[in-house]
Scaffold this motif. Sequence first.
Motif, mmCIF file in Angstrom:
data_model
loop_
_atom_site.group_PDB
_atom_site.id
_atom_site.type_symbol
_atom_site.label_atom_id
_atom_site.label_comp_id
_atom_site.label_asym_id
_atom_site.label_seq_id
_atom_site.Cartn_x
_atom_site.Cartn_y
_atom_site.Cartn_z
ATOM 1 N N GLY A 16 0.869 -1.183 0.000
ATOM 2 C CA GLY A 16 0.000 0.000 0.000
ATOM 3 C C GLY A 16 0.902 1.227 0.000
ATOM 4 N N LEU A 39 -2.081 -8.818 -3.178
ATOM 5 C CA LEU A 39 -2.875 -8.238 -4.268
ATOM 6 C C LEU A 39 -2.005 -8.002 -5.500
ATOM 7 N N ALA A 50 -8.704 9.761 -2.199
ATOM 8 C CA ALA A 50 -7.692 10.812 -2.348
ATOM 9 C C ALA A 50 -7.132 11.119 -0.964
ATOM 10 N N GLY A 163 -1.534 -3.039 6.793
ATOM 11 C CA GLY A 163 -2.833 -2.398 6.974
ATOM 12 C C GLY A 163 -3.471 -2.591 8.343
ATOM 13 N N PRO A 164 -4.632 -1.962 8.545
ATOM 14 C CA PRO A 164 -5.246 -1.936 9.876
ATOM 15 C C PRO A 164 -5.640 -3.324 10.407
ATOM 16 N N PRO A 167 -2.331 -8.976 9.476
ATOM 17 C CA PRO A 167 -2.114 -10.373 9.878
ATOM 18 C C PRO A 167 -0.804 -10.523 10.667
ATOM 19 N N THR A 187 -17.028 8.954 1.181
ATOM 20 C CA THR A 187 -16.143 9.653 0.238
ATOM 21 C C THR A 187 -16.753 9.614 -1.165
ATOM 22 N N GLN A 221 -12.751 16.134 -3.917
ATOM 23 C CA GLN A 221 -13.018 14.901 -3.175
ATOM 24 C C GLN A 221 -13.666 15.296 -1.858
ATOM 25 N N GLU A 286 -0.670 1.837 8.970
ATOM 26 C CA GLU A 286 -1.930 1.493 9.647
ATOM 27 C C GLU A 286 -1.902 0.126 10.321
ATOM 28 N N ARG A 290 -4.174 3.997 13.608
ATOM 29 C CA ARG A 290 -5.152 4.549 12.684
ATOM 30 C C ARG A 290 -5.889 5.661 13.405
ATOM 31 N N LEU A 299 -2.443 9.356 6.468
ATOM 32 C CA LEU A 299 -1.303 8.853 5.699
ATOM 33 C C LEU A 299 -0.013 9.620 6.030
HETATM 34 C C1 FAD Z 1 -12.696 2.361 2.193
HETATM 35 C C2 FAD Z 1 -11.606 3.303 2.637
HETATM 36 C C3 FAD Z 1 -11.564 4.582 2.118
HETATM 37 C C4 FAD Z 1 -10.573 5.457 2.534
HETATM 38 N N1 FAD Z 1 -10.596 6.720 2.015
HETATM 39 C C5 FAD Z 1 -9.628 7.576 2.400
HETATM 40 C C6 FAD Z 1 -9.617 8.894 1.882
HETATM 41 O O1 FAD Z 1 -10.489 9.309 1.117
HETATM 42 N N2 FAD Z 1 -8.599 9.725 2.259
HETATM 43 C C7 FAD Z 1 -7.604 9.284 3.115
HETATM 44 O O2 FAD Z 1 -6.688 10.049 3.414
HETATM 45 N N3 FAD Z 1 -7.599 8.056 3.621
HETATM 46 C C8 FAD Z 1 -8.586 7.191 3.294
HETATM 47 N N4 FAD Z 1 -8.595 5.948 3.842
HETATM 48 C C9 FAD Z 1 -7.492 5.556 4.741
HETATM 49 C C10 FAD Z 1 -6.269 5.217 3.897
HETATM 50 O O3 FAD Z 1 -6.656 4.282 2.914
HETATM 51 C C11 FAD Z 1 -5.146 4.675 4.760
HETATM 52 O O4 FAD Z 1 -4.681 5.748 5.584
HETATM 53 C C12 FAD Z 1 -3.967 4.165 3.945
HETATM 54 O O5 FAD Z 1 -4.412 3.225 2.993
HETATM 55 C C13 FAD Z 1 -2.943 3.499 4.874
HETATM 56 O O6 FAD Z 1 -1.928 2.945 4.095
HETATM 57 P P1 FAD Z 1 -1.167 1.614 4.524
HETATM 58 O O7 FAD Z 1 -0.216 1.353 3.411
HETATM 59 O O8 FAD Z 1 -0.638 1.742 5.912
HETATM 60 O O9 FAD Z 1 -2.272 0.450 4.583
HETATM 61 P P2 FAD Z 1 -3.114 -0.168 3.390
HETATM 62 O O10 FAD Z 1 -3.330 0.846 2.341
HETATM 63 O O11 FAD Z 1 -4.285 -0.826 4.033
HETATM 64 O O12 FAD Z 1 -2.145 -1.273 2.771
HETATM 65 C C14 FAD Z 1 -1.931 -2.530 3.371
HETATM 66 C C15 FAD Z 1 -1.474 -3.504 2.294
HETATM 67 O O13 FAD Z 1 -1.057 -4.709 2.927
HETATM 68 C C16 FAD Z 1 -1.469 -5.806 2.125
HETATM 69 N N5 FAD Z 1 -1.480 -7.022 2.927
HETATM 70 C C17 FAD Z 1 -2.470 -7.518 3.708
HETATM 71 N N6 FAD Z 1 -2.084 -8.674 4.257
HETATM 72 C C18 FAD Z 1 -0.813 -8.923 3.847
HETATM 73 C C19 FAD Z 1 0.139 -9.966 4.085
HETATM 74 N N7 FAD Z 1 -0.146 -10.998 4.872
HETATM 75 N N8 FAD Z 1 1.360 -9.894 3.496
HETATM 76 C C20 FAD Z 1 1.657 -8.847 2.711
HETATM 77 N N9 FAD Z 1 0.797 -7.830 2.450
HETATM 78 C C21 FAD Z 1 -0.418 -7.888 3.005
HETATM 79 C C22 FAD Z 1 -2.829 -5.379 1.604
HETATM 80 O O14 FAD Z 1 -3.152 -6.101 0.427
HETATM 81 C C23 FAD Z 1 -2.594 -3.883 1.321
HETATM 82 O O15 FAD Z 1 -2.184 -3.647 0.008
HETATM 83 C C24 FAD Z 1 -9.588 5.046 3.471
HETATM 84 C C25 FAD Z 1 -9.627 3.757 3.993
HETATM 85 C C26 FAD Z 1 -10.624 2.899 3.599
HETATM 86 C C27 FAD Z 1 -10.665 1.499 4.191
#
Ligand code: FAD
Length: 394
Positions: A16, A39, A50, A163-164, A167, A187, A221, A286, A290, A299
Amino acid sequence: MVHPNPVFRAQVLGAGPTGALAALALARAGWQVRICDPLPASALLERNRAYAFSHSSQRLLSQMGLWSSLEQVMVPFRRLELVDLAVERQVGFTPADLGPGPANAPPSATLSSTAVGWIAQHQQLLPPLLAALAADPAVVLELGSPPAQSSLPPPDLVVAADGPHSPSRAALGIGALHWAYSQNCLTCLVQLRGSANDQAWELLRPEGPFAVLPLGDGIFQLVWSAPARRCRQLESLGDGAFLDALAGALPDGLQPDALLDAPRAYPAGLLLAHSLHRGRTVLVGESGHRCHPVGGQGLNLCWRDVAQLQRLAGQVVAGRLAVERLPAAYGRRRWPDLLLTLLATDLLVRLFSNRSPLLLPIRHLALVLLARLPPLRQLALAAMTHGPCQLLRQ
Ligand SMILES: Cc1cc2nc3c(=O)[nH]c(=O)nc-3n(C[C@H](O)[C@H](O)[C@H](O)COP(=O)(O)OP(=O)(O)OC[C@H]3O[C@@H](n4cnc5c(N)ncnc54)[C@H](O)[C@@H]3O)c2cc1C
């Protein structure tokens, strides 16, 4: 023991926005990195959202040499209107309120101080990050499959950016504090009249905060926080009825013309892992924390984790920190920023998502003081854009 000159290896779980940047940061610090995500690239890019970016994120991208490519997809906003609709007061923040910035900021940071912040769409942000990963000889990128079994010895560091619902956090037995807000966040993209293309809005409404984020050409947005039931009802409306409801929620002067995608609600929650490390693993982004989207901190907070990780990874390479001490050092250094940011966003939601007669006069006074006192605006903007720890250093 501090190693003189070995090659350090990291496994990053999750591609992510946090995992992708963390892998690049470690590679730039001189590490060999494998990054994987179950993914495929198409699914990673699919998300319709956004993000708001602050100067702390801009600084990190500049230091990593990524700003010049990412600047193309970042829409700057040069004015942020903070409006408390319950007390009918408004304060505008401009680049003049940014102040000098952190003492350790590189000179390049001042080049971008004509913007209060930036907005970027996920679908435009992730491709340059994935392209940079694919082009980096120190990085192996594995998308669309679980972590491959490797004949290599275990990595020196595992970065869980999964992510949140991490695992990794669950597998390590690290508990977390969870708080589900009664609000959801809806959103969507809309065409609006009445706002400049470089103007962002944070509307404090009794049902929850509401961000209006410019993406250029009159497109915005929306991140609309409201009780979960109200969000479900808004999601189910047809375009015309949704635009009517939106017009009723926006301040006078802002007029929605068209709905450009389907409104989607997601739950707003607060999460804080009990520990940010165990053994060789660190929780980044996350997977470790969060917060409510008020103030667009989410972010940026994740990317400040990455900035800290990169500093420590550089110290390991320079022989100033033993690699086995990195996880604990990372955990220790991230707590103040995480605690203060989660606390500040939570307080904002609690103080402003109501019409409490006890709180209204305090809110009125706060907005009046912010409007009249530039140093107060500087403090507030410094906390938002450089992180709340910046206030402790001033
Ligand atoms: C529906 C939704 C809408 C949102 N809209 C907004 C918005 O409009 N604006 C905003 O600022 N924030 C938004 N957010 C919050 C934002 O998406 C997060 O702050 C951001 O995605 C955090 O990034 P991250 O990389 O920490 O986690 P994530 O983006 O959740 O990435 C985690 C990644 O880990 C991967 N993963 C899972 N399990 C494993 C594993 N076992 N091994 C390896 N990889 C794995 C997943 O596939 C994923 O790609 C939204 C969140 C959601 C759920």
